[in-house]
Design an enzyme around this catalytic site. Sequence first.
Site, PDB file in Angstrom:
ATOM      1  CB  SER A 153      -0.639   0.119   1.255  1.00  0.00           C
ATOM      2  OG  SER A 153      -0.583   0.270   2.331  1.00  0.00           O
ATOM      3  CG  ASN A 154       3.412   2.345   3.044  1.00  0.00           C
ATOM      4  OD1 ASN A 154       3.181   4.315   2.857  1.00  0.00           O
ATOM      5  ND2 ASN A 154       2.986   1.588   3.668  1.00  0.00           N
ATOM      6  CG  MET A 176       8.601  -7.660   5.828  1.00  0.00           C
ATOM      7  SD  MET A 176       8.526  -6.736   7.134  1.00  0.00           S
ATOM      8  CE  MET A 176       8.068  -7.987   8.637  1.00  0.00           C
ATOM      9  NE  ARG A 177      14.820 -11.535   2.387  1.00  0.00           N
ATOM     10  CZ  ARG A 177      14.947 -12.292   3.551  1.00  0.00           C
ATOM     11  NH1 ARG A 177      16.188 -12.218   3.428  1.00  0.00           N
ATOM     12  NH2 ARG A 177      13.556 -13.272   3.623  1.00  0.00           N
ATOM     13  CG  HIS A 195       9.120   1.405  12.881  1.00  0.00           C
ATOM     14  ND1 HIS A 195       9.274  -0.285  12.235  1.00  0.00           N
ATOM     15  CD2 HIS A 195       8.612   1.263  13.818  1.00  0.00           C
ATOM     16  CE1 HIS A 195       8.934  -1.452  13.545  1.00  0.00           C
ATOM     17  NE2 HIS A 195       8.144   0.265  14.395  1.00  0.00           N
TER      18      HIS A 195
END
Length: 197
Positions: free
Chosen positions: A15-16, A92-93, A111
């Site tokens: 979505s971002n 996600m890393r 974040h």
Amino acid sequence: MSKVKAAIFASGTGSNFLAITEQATADQLGCEIVLLVCDQPDAPVIQLAKRYRIPVLVFRPKSYSGKEVYEEEIRAKLQELDIEWIFLAGYMRIVGDTLIDAYPNRIVNLHPSLLPAFPGKDAIGRAYQANVPTTGVTVHYVDAGVDTGPIIDQISVAIEVEDTEEILKQRIQQVEHHFYSSVIQQLIDASDDGSNL
Ligand code: GRF
């Protein structure tokens, strides 16, 4: 004048990615999104990139002998495309030295908490469970840690008594969609002037 080129790194829904790309495509951001880097071959964000005809570099981390090897491949692609900025949006890393050293102060993360509170996964859920009155969104430079890099800007989101965790998540994501783009715009404007935020 040609625009500054940027890549978005994402692993999931996107979505971002969509919010940034829509603004960039509508000429409302001082950069052009020319690459999506994704570590999840089935992630919905890949379809969004295709809709906008944005090239995708997708890789399976487990097919490589280590982070250095796949980041070397990513770096080569970024440099081939003259990319100057990397925006993480649900990637996600942990980013390794290969990319951090190649892009000092040019890798930025979003974040969903007021860092340093609630770094890492499920930041919204943990803030909700902790009953804090206020949480929010942080944009920061990326260093070798998990959500530890220097903070660029933050925005608060109050947790309302009637919020469920899901409603809070939706409200935070709505804020993210505007806030991240506005910080990106400021970063690019500042770098045009030769400074950092
Ligand atoms: C966002 O909440 C962002 O703050 C976090 O990961 C989420 C990604 O959501 N880092 P989406 O894939 O952009 O919808």
